[in-house]
Design a protein around this motif. Sequence first.
Motif, PDB file in Angstrom:
ATOM      1  N   ILE A   1     -18.210  13.885  21.353  1.00  0.00           N
ATOM      2  CA  ILE A   1     -19.025  12.974  22.150  1.00  0.00           C
ATOM      3  C   ILE A   1     -18.176  11.869  22.773  1.00  0.00           C
ATOM      4  O   ILE A   1     -18.374  11.477  23.917  1.00  0.00           O
ATOM      5  CB  ILE A   1     -20.152  12.391  21.270  1.00  0.00           C
ATOM      6  CG1 ILE A   1     -21.183  13.473  20.966  1.00  0.00           C
ATOM      7  CG2 ILE A   1     -20.803  11.188  21.930  1.00  0.00           C
ATOM      8  CD1 ILE A   1     -22.199  13.082  19.906  1.00  0.00           C
ATOM      9  N   ASN A   2     -17.216  11.363  22.019  1.00  0.00           N
ATOM     10  CA  ASN A   2     -16.352  10.276  22.502  1.00  0.00           C
ATOM     11  C   ASN A   2     -14.924  10.754  22.723  1.00  0.00           C
ATOM     12  O   ASN A   2     -13.960  10.026  22.478  1.00  0.00           O
ATOM     13  CB  ASN A   2     -16.364   9.102  21.518  1.00  0.00           C
ATOM     14  CG  ASN A   2     -17.544   8.191  21.714  1.00  0.00           C
ATOM     15  OD1 ASN A   2     -18.595   8.598  22.211  1.00  0.00           O
ATOM     16  ND2 ASN A   2     -17.408   6.936  21.316  1.00  0.00           N
TER      17      ASN A   2
ATOM     18  N   ASN B   1     -27.824   8.171  16.956  1.00  0.00           N
ATOM     19  CA  ASN B   1     -26.745   9.130  17.148  1.00  0.00           C
ATOM     20  C   ASN B   1     -25.400   8.459  17.405  1.00  0.00           C
ATOM     21  O   ASN B   1     -25.271   7.571  18.244  1.00  0.00           O
ATOM     22  CB  ASN B   1     -27.080  10.092  18.283  1.00  0.00           C
ATOM     23  CG  ASN B   1     -27.856  11.299  17.775  1.00  0.00           C
ATOM     24  OD1 ASN B   1     -27.450  11.939  16.814  1.00  0.00           O
ATOM     25  ND2 ASN B   1     -28.981  11.580  18.398  1.00  0.00           N
TER      26      ASN B   1
ATOM     27  N   TYR C   1     -23.553   7.541  21.060  1.00  0.00           N
ATOM     28  CA  TYR C   1     -24.558   7.178  22.059  1.00  0.00           C
ATOM     29  C   TYR C   1     -25.082   5.766  21.823  1.00  0.00           C
ATOM     30  O   TYR C   1     -25.314   5.008  22.764  1.00  0.00           O
ATOM     31  CB  TYR C   1     -25.720   8.176  22.028  1.00  0.00           C
ATOM     32  CG  TYR C   1     -25.342   9.557  22.486  1.00  0.00           C
ATOM     33  CD1 TYR C   1     -25.099   9.817  23.828  1.00  0.00           C
ATOM     34  CD2 TYR C   1     -25.211  10.606  21.575  1.00  0.00           C
ATOM     35  CE1 TYR C   1     -24.751  11.097  24.256  1.00  0.00           C
ATOM     36  CE2 TYR C   1     -24.865  11.879  21.989  1.00  0.00           C
ATOM     37  CZ  TYR C   1     -24.627  12.119  23.331  1.00  0.00           C
ATOM     38  OH  TYR C   1     -24.277  13.370  23.753  1.00  0.00           O
ATOM     39  N   ASN C   2     -25.304   5.419  20.570  1.00  0.00           N
ATOM     40  CA  ASN C   2     -25.746   4.065  20.241  1.00  0.00           C
ATOM     41  C   ASN C   2     -24.507   3.195  20.012  1.00  0.00           C
ATOM     42  O   ASN C   2     -23.721   3.458  19.103  1.00  0.00           O
ATOM     43  CB  ASN C   2     -26.623   4.073  18.985  1.00  0.00           C
ATOM     44  CG  ASN C   2     -27.300   2.745  18.742  1.00  0.00           C
ATOM     45  OD1 ASN C   2     -26.693   1.694  18.886  1.00  0.00           O
ATOM     46  ND2 ASN C   2     -28.575   2.786  18.361  1.00  0.00           N
TER      47      ASN C   2
ATOM     48  N   GLU D   1     -26.084   9.700  30.544  1.00  0.00           N
ATOM     49  CA  GLU D   1     -25.940  10.455  29.292  1.00  0.00           C
ATOM     50  C   GLU D   1     -24.475  10.697  28.934  1.00  0.00           C
ATOM     51  O   GLU D   1     -24.128  10.815  27.758  1.00  0.00           O
ATOM     52  CB  GLU D   1     -26.678  11.799  29.428  1.00  0.00           C
ATOM     53  CG  GLU D   1     -26.694  12.652  28.180  1.00  0.00           C
ATOM     54  CD  GLU D   1     -27.681  12.159  27.139  1.00  0.00           C
ATOM     55  OE1 GLU D   1     -27.642  12.680  26.011  1.00  0.00           O
ATOM     56  OE2 GLU D   1     -28.483  11.268  27.451  1.00  0.00           O
ATOM     57  N   THR D   2     -23.600  10.764  29.925  1.00  0.00           N
ATOM     58  CA  THR D   2     -22.182  11.033  29.664  1.00  0.00           C
ATOM     59  C   THR D   2     -21.365   9.760  29.488  1.00  0.00           C
ATOM     60  O   THR D   2     -20.153   9.830  29.258  1.00  0.00           O
ATOM     61  CB  THR D   2     -21.579  11.849  30.814  1.00  0.00           C
ATOM     62  OG1 THR D   2     -21.628  11.073  32.017  1.00  0.00           O
ATOM     63  CG2 THR D   2     -22.324  13.163  31.012  1.00  0.00           C
TER      64      THR D   2
ATOM     65  N   ARG E   1     -31.688  13.901  20.745  1.00  0.00           N
ATOM     66  CA  ARG E   1     -31.711  12.952  21.866  1.00  0.00           C
ATOM     67  C   ARG E   1     -33.004  13.096  22.668  1.00  0.00           C
ATOM     68  O   ARG E   1     -33.641  12.106  23.026  1.00  0.00           O
ATOM     69  CB  ARG E   1     -30.501  13.194  22.768  1.00  0.00           C
ATOM     70  CG  ARG E   1     -29.154  12.934  22.124  1.00  0.00           C
ATOM     71  CD  ARG E   1     -28.789  11.484  22.144  1.00  0.00           C
ATOM     72  NE  ARG E   1     -28.511  11.042  23.494  1.00  0.00           N
ATOM     73  CZ  ARG E   1     -28.581   9.784  23.894  1.00  0.00           C
ATOM     74  NH1 ARG E   1     -28.972   8.853  23.044  1.00  0.00           N
ATOM     75  NH2 ARG E   1     -28.286   9.443  25.141  1.00  0.00           N
TER      76      ARG E   1
ATOM     77  N   ASP F   1     -32.687   5.782  18.479  1.00  0.00           N
ATOM     78  CA  ASP F   1     -31.663   6.819  18.379  1.00  0.00           C
ATOM     79  C   ASP F   1     -30.419   6.275  17.694  1.00  0.00           C
ATOM     80  O   ASP F   1     -29.741   5.407  18.231  1.00  0.00           O
ATOM     81  CB  ASP F   1     -31.334   7.309  19.790  1.00  0.00           C
ATOM     82  CG  ASP F   1     -30.495   8.578  19.797  1.00  0.00           C
ATOM     83  OD1 ASP F   1     -29.940   8.930  18.735  1.00  0.00           O
ATOM     84  OD2 ASP F   1     -30.398   9.210  20.855  1.00  0.00           O
TER      85      ASP F   1
ATOM     86  N   ARG G   1     -20.439   5.858  27.775  1.00  0.00           N
ATOM     87  CA  ARG G   1     -20.442   5.170  26.494  1.00  0.00           C
ATOM     88  C   ARG G   1     -20.290   3.666  26.727  1.00  0.00           C
ATOM     89  O   ARG G   1     -19.716   3.244  27.731  1.00  0.00           O
ATOM     90  CB  ARG G   1     -19.285   5.664  25.614  1.00  0.00           C
ATOM     91  CG  ARG G   1     -19.324   7.161  25.365  1.00  0.00           C
ATOM     92  CD  ARG G   1     -20.489   7.577  24.479  1.00  0.00           C
ATOM     93  NE  ARG G   1     -20.586   9.033  24.430  1.00  0.00           N
ATOM     94  CZ  ARG G   1     -21.392   9.762  25.190  1.00  0.00           C
ATOM     95  NH1 ARG G   1     -22.185   9.173  26.058  1.00  0.00           N
ATOM     96  NH2 ARG G   1     -21.416  11.070  25.091  1.00  0.00           N
TER      97      ARG G   1
END
Length: 407
Positions: A301-302, A200, A203-204, A30-31, A188, A198, A33
Amino acid sequence: MGKFTSFRIINKNGTFRFPDAIEQFDTVDETERIELEYAYGPALLPEDSWSGDGMWRYLALLPTSHNILYPLAVGGTPLVAPLQLRQHTGLPGLWLKDETRSPTGSNKDRATALILEHALHHGIHTISCASTGNVALSLALGAAACGLEAVIFVPANVLDTKLHYMQMANATIFKVKGGYEAAVRLSREAARTFGWYDRNTGYNPLTLEAKKTVAFEIWDQLGRLVPDAVVVPVGDGVTLNGIAKGFRELMLCGATTRVPRIIGVQAEHCQPLKGAWEGKTIPLAHSGATIADGIAVSVPINGAMALRDVSESGGGFVAVSDEEILQAITLLAAAGGILAEPAGAAALAGARVALAQGLIQEQETLVVLVTGSGFKTPQYLHPQQYRPIYEVSADIDEVKRVRLKHI
């Protein structure tokens, strides 16, 4: 079709690893990329000069088919150089990449297009996301055009204007208490629970792939040259990552020998990445900390990738106040002919701060990314100095008298 040949997995501290096989694509943490990689070379770039035919011009560097099914025109947005704005800012090499010309008025339409293109080719019916507004609206209208279902999670304080537009597209909408980060977590979980695709951001990996096309277009529109610097508003960091990846891939393809410096712009009261860049610990911003809701992200997120990309480019981060953003909105309209929302105008505000701080120089070629239209945030479209409105009869003599007296 752009057939990616490998991918690397980047963890939360910015280091990366290469998996043993492509089949591990769906097993990332989940964490972590994902960044896709291609068999880079000159043949992957278009041979003809700029044609304005949208982001599908770069199919050889996109993981999709040549048979494009997505019905809306995306990409190919103008790169403009308003003379009056150049003079006002003291930046004669200033260019604006105007993403407000996209189907729903924001740069989010690029990622939506690639996500839905994938869904159309793979029989996927329901696509979900979390958003402060622009991603949600883009997915809602894009899915409607494709005959697909959009399920959207928005923070409870989402702007009513954007919410009404989503409703017009008949999307399924959940307003989530607890802010943007809570909406992301719930979306999510819902995607995993119900088997939705997804969308998002971050994440994608397709979201990053689509956003890099902005860099390709800037290079194309500048006559296949790379600017000295690009100024980008930063929330989750994915738009900045896309710009950086695009210029890196141009270099890997042999089109240039360098990348531009990337200047990330955050809001004064929500600047976790600028704080991290300077080695500071920044308290989490509360909901409504800035009028620029599109970049109001306390936990990007990134984030690690954004810090890496800015560092590798030799750039930096700046923060701008809400007042500076409002001034930039007015300036973009009055001297640039573009109506921008607060997050969309943040980069111009940031360019002025970056100039004052010496991160950019007056004579450099500079591209400012205008990411979103002001039509979705009319409450901020207030000129700082109003010209009076003259009420007259349908009589040319009255017009003459007004002009003689006031103009």
